[in-house]
Design an enzyme around this catalytic site. Structure first.
Site, PDB file in Angstrom:
ATOM      1  N   MET A   1       0.854  -1.200   0.000  1.00 49.80           N
ATOM      2  CA  MET A   1       0.000   0.000   0.000  1.00 49.80           C
ATOM      3  C   MET A   1       0.887   1.246   0.000  1.00 49.80           C
ATOM      4  O   MET A   1       1.535   1.517  -0.986  1.00 49.80           O
ATOM      5  CB  MET A   1      -0.908  -0.013   1.239  1.00 49.80           C
ATOM      6  CG  MET A   1      -1.877  -1.161   1.245  1.00 49.80           C
ATOM      7  SD  MET A   1      -3.355  -0.848   0.264  1.00 49.80           S
ATOM      8  CE  MET A   1      -4.359   0.057   1.424  1.00 49.80           C
ATOM      9  N   CYS A   2       0.988   1.972   1.068  1.00 49.44           N
ATOM     10  CA  CYS A   2       1.624   3.290   1.190  1.00 49.44           C
ATOM     11  C   CYS A   2       0.712   4.336   0.536  1.00 49.44           C
ATOM     12  O   CYS A   2       0.038   4.067  -0.450  1.00 49.44           O
ATOM     13  CB  CYS A   2       3.000   3.390   0.556  1.00 49.44           C
ATOM     14  SG  CYS A   2       4.268   2.479   1.451  1.00 49.44           S
ATOM     15  N   GLY A   3       0.700   5.505   1.129  1.00 48.31           N
ATOM     16  CA  GLY A   3      -0.075   6.604   0.565  1.00 48.31           C
ATOM     17  C   GLY A   3       0.852   7.764   0.291  1.00 48.31           C
ATOM     18  O   GLY A   3       1.734   8.063   1.101  1.00 48.31           O
TER      19      GLY A   3
END
Lengths: 229, 298
Positions: free
Chosen positions: B1-3
């Site tokens: 993920m990571c944003g």
């Protein structure tokens, strides 16, 4: 008319309210305000209601839809109308990746562009994109129709089964086992019907489209095709 | 993920609100990365002074270390302390001595970034915690980028948090994972670069710094990364005057952008953009795979 403001109530509350509706409900017109890109709005609807979502939505909007007509007045995130069974989903803006993925039935209309993998593994859904679609669209598509008024990206219809693709614009490249096919009169009628269902009777001509489908070389394993799988 | 999020202001009147806008964008991306968060903010500065962002290992010792640093240099140093981060602005001719002092305090203090306009703040924990710890909402500036991390390639430490800065006023945030970062790292080390972590994203930042040191523009450096870096990525990159976005050719990681007369904004998801003023009037679009989007101010 029920109005749900997602700035006030949660997506879960909205979806529970939609799931509680009886098939013969009188609450057939819903408005959803302030979606603000939230995920899973209107997933799993099982009744013939009309829903207007006033803004952009996040992932999986109207996934698994059955019977409902959902209009999204904005863009849609990944997986809009994923695994739709019946009904209509109309995205008035652009759609992100995997629009209409694994859809079994119903009609998905996208007024803008759809990103990569549009109609991946579609199983009977009809998808009509007024703009262009990204790469790997209709990958492993099994049944249904993908109609594109704009252009298609790389590897269109890679490993396609019995779905049909109609493209009016340029196709960057075809994927493994996807070929252009001559349109029969039945194909032309089917395309005309789809354009009509999407309200495009006059503005898009059947003759401007080219049709693509499976060469059926990869249906059964053949060692000479090993590099194509 | 990571944003990841990014904001490049075109309208100067919005500059006092940069930190506030960036904070809101970052917090909306919490679900994509709850391990750590960080931001780079491009604010005030001038080319005669170098801004060092330093991080004290022990937050309680930050003030004492800052004073010690200032006294050791013997030149006027403008200090600003936010939690465990110290931003020191000093005359350019004192830069070498400053870096030497930081090196001599290894274990107590660490260099996070060097620039004239850029400051970087990062820490482990939820974005909401990181944003309030550094009082990001009150910061002003012309552009900034931020990251919420879900650790995949390396440990949950501050060193593994983004943004990564490997050149003056240059930084990068990355969502994805690179498969050839070790071989690229070896190549860059042979070219004289050094790396502080084993993180793949630091290699991506280093690669772009290396290309730009060879004369590439920001856009050219990102274009060449398409043939040299292998793996999944969405990069958002900041330079003193520029802001750029690049996705890998398969576009594995999500990305959405908005452009209006007031700003260019990037988010992993539309939720991050929904908090921006007049977003309903901006042109919202999904960046194409393998296509460099770059903006530079004159």
């Amino acid at each position: 008319m029920p109005v749900c403001d997602l700035a006030v109530s949660s997506v879960r509350e909205l979806n529970q309210a939609l799931h509680r509706l009886a098939p013969d409900t009188n609450e057939t017109a819903w408005e959803i305000d302030n979606p603000q890109g939230k995920h899973a709005i209107g997933v799993g609807i099982n009744v013939p209601v009309e829903i207007d979502i006033k803004g952009h939505v996040g992932y999986y909007c109207a996934g698994m839809n059955k019977f409902a007509s959902v209009r999204i007045h904005g863009n849609a995130g990944t997986g809009v109308a994923e695994n739709m069974m019946s009904g209509t989903v109309h995205v008035m803006g652009d759609a992100s990746q995997s629009a209409g993925a694994t859809g079994c039935g119903g009609l998905l209309i996208i007024d803008g562009d759809a990103s990569a993998r549009c109609g991946i593994s579609m199983k009977g859904i009809d998808i009509l994109v007024k703009g262009s679609i990204g790469s790997m669209s209709a990958f492993m598509a099994q049944a249904g129709n993908l109609v594109v008024l704009g252009n298609a990206g790389e590897a269109l219809g890679d490993s396609i089964y019995e779905a049909t693709i109609f493209v009016r614009g340029e196709v960057k490249s075809l994927g493994a086992d996807c070929i252009e096919k001559p349109m029969t009169e039945a194909d032309r009628e089917r395309l005309a019907g789809l354009l009509g269902r999407a309200g495009l009777d006059g503005s898009a001509k059947v003759d401007d489209f080219r049709m693509y489908g499976s060469a059926r070389e990869l249906y059964h394993f053949h060692v000479d095709n090993a590099a194509s799988y | 993920m990571c944003g990841i999020v990014g904001l490049f202001l075109k309208n100067k009147a919005l500059e006092p609100a940069l930190g506030d806008m960036l904070s809101k964008m970052l917090v909306t991306m919490t679900a994509r990365g709850p391990d750590s968060a960080g931001v780079a903010v491009y604010g005030a500065g001038n080319n005669d002074h170098v801004k060092l962002t330093l991080r004290a290992e022990d937050a309680g010792a930050a003030a004492a270390l800052a004073n010690e640093f200032s006294a050791a240099l013997g030149v006027p140093v403008d200090l600003s302390i936010r939690a465990n981060h110290i931003v020191a602005s000093l005359p350019r001719d004192a830069e070498a001595a400053a870096l030497q002092w930081v090196k001599s305090r290894a274990g107590q203090i660490q260099l996070v970034s060097v620039g004239t306009h850029m400051e970087i703040y990062k820490d482990v924990g939820l974005p909401e915690h990181v944003v309030s710890e550094f009082a990001l909402a009150g910061m002003a500036g012309s552009h900034g980028i931020g990251h919420t991390r879900m650790a995949t390639e390396s440990a949950v430490t501050i060193n593994g948090a983004h943004p990564f800065s490997t050149g003056e006023d240059q930084c990068l945030v990355h969502n994805g994972s690179l498969s050839n970062h070790n071989s690229i790292r070896r190549t860059l080390v042979r070219e004289g670069m050094s790396f502080a972590t084993q993180n793949d994203s630091e290699v991506a930042a280093g690669y772009l710094t290396w290309r730009m040191s060879k004369g590439d523009s920001l856009k050219q450096s990102l274009t060449s990364s398409l043939s040299d870096l292998d793996g999944f990525f969405t990069f958002v990159v900041g330079t003193r005057n520029g802001f750029a976005v690049l996705r890998d050719p398969i576009a594995c990681k999500p990305a959405i952008m908005a452009e209006s007369d007031d700003y260019v904004a990037f988010g992993s998801e539309f939720r991050a953009l929904s908090v921006l003023p007049a977003i309903e009037k901006a042109r919202v679009f999904e960046p194409e795979p393998a296509t460099v989007y770059a903006w530079e101010r004159s």
